[in-house]
Design a protein around this motif. Structure first.
Motif, PDB file in Angstrom:
ATOM      1  N   THR A 193      77.520  59.490  77.915  1.00 40.46           N
ATOM      2  CA  THR A 193      77.087  60.541  77.005  1.00 40.46           C
ATOM      3  C   THR A 193      75.580  60.414  76.775  1.00 40.46           C
ATOM      4  OG1 THR A 193      77.480  59.184  75.043  1.00 40.46           O
ATOM      5  CG2 THR A 193      79.332  60.486  75.878  1.00 40.46           C
ATOM      6  N   LEU A 194      75.019  61.425  76.140  1.00 42.50           N
ATOM      7  CA  LEU A 194      73.578  61.390  75.843  1.00 42.50           C
ATOM      8  C   LEU A 194      73.247  60.194  74.949  1.00 42.50           C
ATOM      9  CD1 LEU A 194      70.903  62.927  76.251  1.00 42.50           C
ATOM     10  CD2 LEU A 194      71.409  64.163  74.132  1.00 42.50           C
ATOM     11  N   GLU A 195      74.092  59.917  73.976  1.00 44.16           N
ATOM     12  CA  GLU A 195      73.859  58.780  73.079  1.00 44.16           C
ATOM     13  C   GLU A 195      73.939  57.462  73.836  1.00 44.16           C
ATOM     14  OE1 GLU A 195      75.803  56.727  69.059  1.00 44.16           O
ATOM     15  OE2 GLU A 195      76.636  58.586  69.893  1.00 44.16           O
ATOM     16  N   GLN A 196      74.942  57.331  74.709  1.00 41.08           N
ATOM     17  CA  GLN A 196      75.075  56.093  75.475  1.00 41.08           C
ATOM     18  C   GLN A 196      73.889  55.877  76.412  1.00 41.08           C
ATOM     19  OE1 GLN A 196      78.868  56.922  77.279  1.00 41.08           O
ATOM     20  NE2 GLN A 196      80.038  55.967  75.629  1.00 41.08           N
ATOM     21  N   ALA A 197      73.449  56.954  77.066  1.00 40.91           N
ATOM     22  CA  ALA A 197      72.296  56.831  77.959  1.00 40.91           C
ATOM     23  C   ALA A 197      71.030  56.503  77.180  1.00 40.91           C
ATOM     24  CB  ALA A 197      72.110  58.125  78.753  1.00 40.91           C
ATOM     25  N   ALA A 198      70.895  57.057  75.959  1.00 42.22           N
ATOM     26  CA  ALA A 198      69.711  56.767  75.144  1.00 42.22           C
ATOM     27  C   ALA A 198      69.704  55.304  74.700  1.00 42.22           C
ATOM     28  CB  ALA A 198      69.670  57.692  73.939  1.00 42.22           C
ATOM     29  N   LYS A 199      70.848  54.789  74.300  1.00 39.48           N
ATOM     30  CA  LYS A 199      70.916  53.382  73.902  1.00 39.48           C
ATOM     31  C   LYS A 199      70.632  52.469  75.094  1.00 39.48           C
ATOM     32  CE  LYS A 199      74.144  53.748  70.018  1.00 39.48           C
ATOM     33  NZ  LYS A 199      75.474  53.338  69.509  1.00 39.48           N
ATOM     34  N   ARG A 200      71.154  52.846  76.239  1.00 38.14           N
ATOM     35  CA  ARG A 200      70.993  52.018  77.435  1.00 38.14           C
ATOM     36  C   ARG A 200      69.521  51.908  77.855  1.00 38.14           C
ATOM     37  NH1 ARG A 200      71.112  52.111  82.982  1.00 38.14           N
ATOM     38  NH2 ARG A 200      72.405  50.464  83.901  1.00 38.14           N
ATOM     39  N   ASN A 201      68.746  52.938  77.583  1.00 36.94           N
ATOM     40  CA  ASN A 201      67.343  52.963  78.010  1.00 36.94           C
ATOM     41  C   ASN A 201      66.384  52.917  76.824  1.00 36.94           C
ATOM     42  OD1 ASN A 201      67.514  53.559  81.105  1.00 36.94           O
ATOM     43  ND2 ASN A 201      68.939  55.021  80.178  1.00 36.94           N
ATOM     44  N   ALA A 202      66.854  52.397  75.705  1.00 38.35           N
ATOM     45  CA  ALA A 202      66.004  52.352  74.513  1.00 38.35           C
ATOM     46  C   ALA A 202      64.760  51.501  74.743  1.00 38.35           C
ATOM     47  CB  ALA A 202      66.802  51.815  73.327  1.00 38.35           C
ATOM     48  N   PHE A 203      64.877  50.458  75.569  1.00 41.28           N
ATOM     49  CA  PHE A 203      63.707  49.590  75.796  1.00 41.28           C
ATOM     50  C   PHE A 203      62.585  50.339  76.512  1.00 41.28           C
ATOM     51  CE2 PHE A 203      66.284  49.279  79.587  1.00 41.28           C
ATOM     52  CZ  PHE A 203      65.385  49.163  80.630  1.00 41.28           C
ATOM     53  N   VAL A 204      62.920  51.419  77.243  1.00 42.86           N
ATOM     54  CA  VAL A 204      61.887  52.211  77.920  1.00 42.86           C
ATOM     55  C   VAL A 204      60.999  52.915  76.895  1.00 42.86           C
ATOM     56  CG1 VAL A 204      61.485  54.091  79.564  1.00 42.86           C
ATOM     57  CG2 VAL A 204      63.400  52.522  79.915  1.00 42.86           C
ATOM     58  N   ALA A 205      61.581  53.248  75.735  1.00 42.60           N
ATOM     59  CA  ALA A 205      60.827  53.962  74.705  1.00 42.60           C
ATOM     60  C   ALA A 205      59.742  53.102  74.078  1.00 42.60           C
ATOM     61  CB  ALA A 205      61.774  54.476  73.626  1.00 42.60           C
ATOM     62  N   LEU A 206      59.759  51.792  74.326  1.00 40.92           N
ATOM     63  CA  LEU A 206      58.695  50.937  73.786  1.00 40.92           C
ATOM     64  C   LEU A 206      57.330  51.332  74.340  1.00 40.92           C
ATOM     65  CD1 LEU A 206      60.445  47.438  73.950  1.00 40.92           C
ATOM     66  CD2 LEU A 206      59.940  48.792  71.904  1.00 40.92           C
ATOM     67  N   GLN A 207      57.327  51.982  75.497  1.00 43.53           N
ATOM     68  CA  GLN A 207      56.071  52.409  76.111  1.00 43.53           C
ATOM     69  C   GLN A 207      55.317  53.398  75.228  1.00 43.53           C
ATOM     70  OE1 GLN A 207      56.575  53.930  80.103  1.00 43.53           O
ATOM     71  NE2 GLN A 207      54.502  54.810  80.166  1.00 43.53           N
TER      72      GLN A 207
END
Length: 241
Positions: free
Chosen positions: A178-192
């Motif tokens: 789901t969109l939420e699962q994909a967002a949690k999975r790639n949350a570390f990318v948002a540190l950029q």
């Protein structure tokens, strides 16, 4: 002369005694008119006569509900009649190994990073090297990178890099995350997004590096090749297509 206030009955000169139907007889049983009109007699239920329908009690036999043998409704994989159920083999392939996953991450980094790098260079040249423009483009690059991984995995089940290397991301229950699962999975990318902030940028860079190392270590140590970001997302898995 009247009796009890009621007029006497009129006599019929054509019948004996002057009364219709003959002289009335008091104290006797009334005539049985059903003998003269048998078709209006009492119906006999259960005994048909002259082709009349029988009104006997119907016999309701108990239906036999035998258990169907096998799949008789054309519903594969145990789904309801007429509707296919989930494929039990979906996402049951070989777990994606660390090196192919790292290769897919590098390919995706180039797919996102090269266009955003070119755009950032153009914006800096146009602004004369403005610090605000540089910070703004750093934030935009982080948002685009996070959105790319989240959108591709939730809608396609894989990024372009994963598709090239034959990998896909599977939700805990099968299918695309789901969109939420994909967002949690790639949350570390948002540190950029925060890397352009003075002082905070160094910290976010170190956190990003620690996240990549932690993901690599947990993938290697897990029997199903799940990194901590997969478990944070609820149990997503990467499979070899």
């Amino acid at each position: 002369m009247t009796t009890g206030g009621y007029p006497p009955p009129q006599q019929d000169p054509r019948t004996p005694g002057g009364y219709p139907g003959g002289a009335p007889s008091y104290g006797t049983n009334p005539p049985d008119y059903t003998q003269q009109f048998p078709q209006y007699g009492t119906p006999q239920y259960g005994a048909p006569e002259n082709g009349a329908p029988q009104y006997g009690a119907p016999q309701y036999g108990a239906p036999q509900y035998g258990a169907p043998q096998g799949n008789q409704y054309g519903a594969p994989f145990g789904g309801p009649p007429g509707f296919p159920g989930p494929d039990p083999n979906f996402g049951a392939g070989t777990p994606g190994q660390l090196l192919p996953r790292l290769g897919a991450r590098l390919i995706d980094g180039l797919i996102v990073g090269i266009p955003m790098g070119i755009l950032t260079g153009i914006m800096l040249l146009a602004s004369g090297g403005s610090g605000f423009v540089e910070f703004f483009m750093t934030v935009v690059s982080g948002v685009v990178a996070f959105g790319y991984w989240t959108y591709m995995e939730s809608t396609q089940g894989a990024t372009i890099g994963k598709k090239i290397l034959g990998l896909s991301v599977v939700a805990p229950g099968g299918g695309n995350p789901t969109l939420e699962q994909a967002a949690k999975r790639n949350a570390f990318v948002a540190l950029q997004i925060f890397s352009g902030i003075p002082l905070l940028g160094l910290l976010t860079t170190l956190l990003s590096l620690a996240a990549y190392v932690g993901i690599a270590v947990t993938i290697e140590q897990d029997a199903d090749k799940q990194g901590f970001h997969d478990k944070f997302a609820g149990g997503t898995r990467v499979r070899k297509s």
